[in-house]
Design an enzyme around this catalytic site. Structure first.
Site, short mmCIF file in Angstrom:
data_model
loop_
_atom_site.label_atom_id
_atom_site.label_comp_id
_atom_site.label_asym_id
_atom_site.label_seq_id
_atom_site.Cartn_x
_atom_site.Cartn_y
_atom_site.Cartn_z
N ASP A 1 0.81 -1.23 0.00
CA ASP A 1 0.00 0.00 0.00
C ASP A 1 0.84 1.27 0.00
OD1 ASP A 1 0.96 0.08 2.59
OD2 ASP A 1 -0.98 -0.26 3.56
N ASP B 1 0.25 -10.84 6.31
CA ASP B 1 0.00 -10.13 5.07
C ASP B 1 1.35 -9.76 4.47
OD1 ASP B 1 -1.76 -9.14 3.19
OD2 ASP B 1 -2.19 -7.28 4.24
#
Length: 328
Positions: free
Chosen positions: A130, A242
């Site tokens: 991100d 993640d």
């Protein structure tokens, strides 16, 4: 007669012994595991490894993520203490205490030894990139003086000297560094970084800790990856890692538009990212190799399951993050 008196006394003694055995069996039955690996009102003898003052509900998770811990006991001592223990153990080794505030448990009920794999925890992986400043880059997340993960300016190379700098995901000038991308150490081993949620550990307990992930399904079954935890997220579930992979999807936050002029969903799908190797060409050259890694070493695996174990952080990861925990 004296003989009859002796026989009567012996009979009474046998009856008392039988009652004691039955009582002991009844007390043992009070250890109610309910299909779990923990129970109330029990303890294990000896084999202490270390102890820490934490709430009872965090004791099992702390043991699972402590090298060498195979079983544990929590007591109210000193306001609440988790006693971590080592060595081969079964649930049947526990003994009842009668104190239902106590908790005892095992990491695996298989008698496996500690330290080398008896405390691996099942989990699963996802992926993201991100571009945001990692949560472990903020000061105060890791115990110790000036311990935090490095973050970078917009170019992804220049390391910021201000740990309080605002994240690019909130309009600030600080982003994830380009070198947070994963890489292959060998055909069977890779290094990288991840966001993770470890049961029983808050951010101060998991930031900058390293874990070895042994993949158990998909095209990477049999391969391993060592990751350092540098981030967390409200959408990261217990036992989820993640993996930080360029082109893996921006997820909730998209700092890649501010850093690299990526689209509103980053590259590819917002969750999952690009779907084939050729799409990696749309990423900036500075992080493109990390996208290729996903389709080469990682063989395009889609959220494979794994078992994980805390390990000492490799120097190569610490050299990038700049963060090593005092308990590493």
């Amino acid at each position: 007669s004296k003989r009859k008196s002796d026989m009567a006394l012996r009979h009474r003694c046998l009856l008392v012994a039988a009652v004691l055995v039955l009582c002991a069996s009844s007390v043992w039955a009070n250890i109610n595991w309910n299909g779990n690996n923990w129970a109330h009102g029990c303890d294990f003898r000896n084999n202490d490894l270390s102890n820490v003052r934490i709430p009872s509900e965090q004791c099992g998770g702390r043991c699972a993520n402590t090298q060498g811990c195979t079983h544990f006991t929590w007591t109210q001592h000193n306001g609440g203490t988790c006693w971590m223990k080592r060595g081969s153990v079964l649930k049947s080794d526990a003994f009842p205490t009668g104190d239902m505030t106590m908790v005892c448990g095992v990491i695996e009920d298989n008698g496996g030894g500690g330290g080398g794999g008896g405390n691996k925890v099942p989990g699963f992986t996802t992926r993201y990139w991100d571009c945001c400043k990692p949560s472990c880059s903020w000061p105060g997340k890791v115990p110790g003086h000036n311990k935090y993960v490095r973050a970078c300016y917009r170019d992804g190379y220049g390391v910021t000297s201000d740990p309080n700098g605002a994240s690019g995901c909130n309009g600030g000038p600080v982003f994830a560094c380009n070198n947070n991308k994963p890489w292959a150490v060998s055909d069977q081993l890779a290094y990288g970084f991840a966001a993770a949620t470890i049961p029983g550990l808050d951010e101060s307990g998991r930031c900058c800790a390293c874990y070895k992930l042994d993949f158990t399904n998909g095209p990477v079954q049999g391969k391993s990856m060592v990751v350092q935890v540098t981030n967390s997220g409200g959408d990261v579930h217990p036992n989820q890692f993640d993996l930080q992979i360029p082109g893996g999807g921006v997820g909730i936050f998209n700092g890649c538009s501010a850093q690299w002029n990526a689209g509103p969903d980053g590259w590819g799908q917002r969750y999952g990212g690009v779907s084939r190797r050729s799409e990696c060409g749309s990423l900036p050259a500075q992080i493109r190799d990390g996208c290729y890694w996903r389709f080469d070493w990682f063989r395009g695996a889609d959220n494979p399951a794994m078992v994980y174990l805390r390990v000492r952080c490799p120097d190569a990861l610490v050299a990038i993050s700049g963060c090593r925990r005092d308990d590493d």
